[in-house]
Write a protein that holds these residues in place. Structure first.
Motif, PDB file in Angstrom:
ATOM      1  N   VAL A  98       7.800   0.359  -0.880  1.00  0.00           N
ATOM      2  CA  VAL A  98       6.728   1.357  -0.891  1.00  0.00           C
ATOM      3  C   VAL A  98       5.569   0.897  -1.769  1.00  0.00           C
ATOM      4  O   VAL A  98       4.395   1.011  -1.384  1.00  0.00           O
ATOM      5  CB  VAL A  98       7.298   2.715  -1.371  1.00  0.00           C
ATOM      6  N   LEU A  99       5.889   0.332  -2.943  1.00  0.00           N
ATOM      7  CA  LEU A  99       4.817  -0.114  -3.835  1.00  0.00           C
ATOM      8  C   LEU A  99       4.035  -1.259  -3.210  1.00  0.00           C
ATOM      9  O   LEU A  99       2.808  -1.316  -3.296  1.00  0.00           O
ATOM     10  CB  LEU A  99       5.395  -0.546  -5.183  1.00  0.00           C
TER      11      LEU A  99
ATOM     12  N   TYR B 186       3.661  -1.833   0.007  1.00  0.00           N
ATOM     13  CA  TYR B 186       2.871  -1.285   1.110  1.00  0.00           C
ATOM     14  C   TYR B 186       1.643  -0.554   0.589  1.00  0.00           C
ATOM     15  O   TYR B 186       0.523  -0.754   1.067  1.00  0.00           O
ATOM     16  CB  TYR B 186       3.760  -0.332   1.919  1.00  0.00           C
ATOM     17  N   CYS B 187       1.831   0.275  -0.429  1.00  0.00           N
ATOM     18  CA  CYS B 187       0.714   1.069  -0.931  1.00  0.00           C
ATOM     19  C   CYS B 187      -0.317   0.196  -1.627  1.00  0.00           C
ATOM     20  O   CYS B 187      -1.510   0.436  -1.515  1.00  0.00           O
ATOM     21  CB  CYS B 187       1.214   2.137  -1.898  1.00  0.00           C
ATOM     22  N   SER B 188       0.121  -0.827  -2.354  1.00  0.00           N
ATOM     23  CA  SER B 188      -0.841  -1.590  -3.149  1.00  0.00           C
ATOM     24  C   SER B 188      -1.591  -2.595  -2.299  1.00  0.00           C
ATOM     25  O   SER B 188      -2.666  -3.036  -2.675  1.00  0.00           O
ATOM     26  CB  SER B 188      -0.133  -2.304  -4.292  1.00  0.00           C
TER      27      SER B 188
ATOM     28  N   SER C  53      -2.693  -2.107   0.838  1.00  0.00           N
ATOM     29  CA  SER C  53      -3.442  -1.522   1.951  1.00  0.00           C
ATOM     30  C   SER C  53      -4.944  -1.610   1.734  1.00  0.00           C
ATOM     31  O   SER C  53      -5.708  -1.556   2.687  1.00  0.00           O
ATOM     32  CB  SER C  53      -3.044  -0.068   2.135  1.00  0.00           C
TER      33      SER C  53
ATOM     34  N   TRP D 111      -2.090  -0.372  -9.992  1.00  0.00           N
ATOM     35  CA  TRP D 111      -0.811  -0.788  -9.404  1.00  0.00           C
ATOM     36  C   TRP D 111       0.030  -1.554 -10.399  1.00  0.00           C
ATOM     37  O   TRP D 111       1.262  -1.442 -10.404  1.00  0.00           O
ATOM     38  CB  TRP D 111      -1.050  -1.591  -8.143  1.00  0.00           C
TER      39      TRP D 111
ATOM     40  N   MET E 218       1.602   1.098 -12.391  1.00  0.00           N
ATOM     41  CA  MET E 218       2.717   1.734 -11.681  1.00  0.00           C
ATOM     42  C   MET E 218       3.975   0.880 -11.759  1.00  0.00           C
ATOM     43  O   MET E 218       5.082   1.370 -11.947  1.00  0.00           O
ATOM     44  CB  MET E 218       2.348   1.930 -10.211  1.00  0.00           C
ATOM     45  N   LEU E 219       3.769  -0.445 -11.595  1.00  0.00           N
ATOM     46  CA  LEU E 219       4.893  -1.376 -11.659  1.00  0.00           C
ATOM     47  C   LEU E 219       5.563  -1.314 -13.027  1.00  0.00           C
ATOM     48  O   LEU E 219       6.792  -1.236 -13.141  1.00  0.00           O
ATOM     49  CB  LEU E 219       4.347  -2.776 -11.411  1.00  0.00           C
TER      50      LEU E 219
ATOM     51  N   MET F 150       7.588   7.100  -5.945  1.00  0.00           N
ATOM     52  CA  MET F 150       7.150   6.777  -4.588  1.00  0.00           C
ATOM     53  C   MET F 150       6.118   7.783  -4.095  1.00  0.00           C
ATOM     54  O   MET F 150       5.104   7.397  -3.489  1.00  0.00           O
ATOM     55  CB  MET F 150       8.355   6.750  -3.653  1.00  0.00           C
TER      56      MET F 150
ATOM     57  N   ALA G 155       2.863   6.959  -5.713  1.00  0.00           N
ATOM     58  CA  ALA G 155       2.210   5.783  -5.130  1.00  0.00           C
ATOM     59  C   ALA G 155       1.462   6.162  -3.866  1.00  0.00           C
ATOM     60  O   ALA G 155       0.313   5.744  -3.658  1.00  0.00           O
ATOM     61  CB  ALA G 155       3.246   4.701  -4.838  1.00  0.00           C
ATOM     62  N   HIS G 156       2.083   7.009  -3.023  1.00  0.00           N
ATOM     63  CA  HIS G 156       1.392   7.427  -1.808  1.00  0.00           C
ATOM     64  C   HIS G 156       0.153   8.261  -2.126  1.00  0.00           C
ATOM     65  O   HIS G 156      -0.889   8.118  -1.480  1.00  0.00           O
ATOM     66  CB  HIS G 156       2.350   8.224  -0.919  1.00  0.00           C
TER      67      HIS G 156
ATOM     68  N   ARG H 273      -2.621   6.029  -3.252  1.00  0.00           N
ATOM     69  CA  ARG H 273      -3.181   5.284  -2.124  1.00  0.00           C
ATOM     70  C   ARG H 273      -4.118   6.162  -1.306  1.00  0.00           C
ATOM     71  O   ARG H 273      -5.214   5.758  -0.910  1.00  0.00           O
ATOM     72  CB  ARG H 273      -2.030   4.783  -1.255  1.00  0.00           C
TER      73      ARG H 273
END
Lengths: 94, 83
Positions: free
Chosen positions: A81-82, A84-86, A88, B27, B30-31, B72, B75-76, B79
């Motif tokens: 998921v990370l 994919y999201c990062s 895009s 990001w 987030m990681l 998760m 993160a969405h 985005r």
């Protein structure tokens, strides 16, 4: 006695894997590179630590096996998921 | 022995905390947060074995099994807001 040594070995190996997986976070690499090292080495290290604890305290195995399974599944999905999201956006990849 | 393990774990935990503090990219942050969450919940389990207190261990397992779902969703959300 043998089991104790084995569990300490597992926990020590897990901590080595933790450092190995987390030290690339400090560099200037891309998110995907860091995500890869984190999701491989960090998850394996965590699972090794929990396995060491499982050898130490076998009578709480249900809780520890639940932790092992959720680590294996969730961290894999979270990695996807990370990534994919990062990725895009398209312009922030280095 | 268990105290040495705990000290090594705290040292390993300092690395993602430092990264989350000094990096501006969302990001990378987030990681680092995902790494902090996993490491602290493993530390919960180690402490619960150390003290023989399984209520702490239950909390650690709950964080492991449902805590990543929140990351998760976040993160969405990030985005969608960047689009």
């Amino acid at each position: 006695m043998m089991i104790n040594v084995l569990s300490d070995l597992c926990i020590g190996l897990g901590i080595v894997f933790w450092f190995w997986g987390t030290l690339p976070l400090l560099g200037k690499r891309s998110v995907l590179f860091k995500l890869h090292s984190l999701s491989v080495a960090d998850t394996l290290g965590s699972m090794s630590i929990i396995f060491g604890l499982l050898l130490k305290i076998p009578n709480q195995w249900s809780l520890l096996v639940l932790a092992l399974i959720s680590l294996a599944i969730w961290n894999t999905i979270l990695g996807y998921v990370l990534a994919y999201c990062s990725s895009s956006g398209g312009q922030d990849e280095r | 022995m268990m105290n040495a393990i705990l000290i090594a774990m705290i040292l390993a935990l300092l690395i993602p905390i430092y990264e989350a503090w000094q990096d501006e990219d969302i990001w990378q942050k987030m990681l680092a947060f995902a790494s902090i969450a996993t490491k602290t919940s493993i530390m919960f389990l180690v402490i619960s074995v150390l003290r023989g207190d399984w209520m702490i261990g239950v909390v650690g397992v709950i964080i492991l099994s449902v805590g990543n779902a929140g990351l998760m969703l976040l993160a969405h959300l990030i985005r969608r807001m960047n689009e």
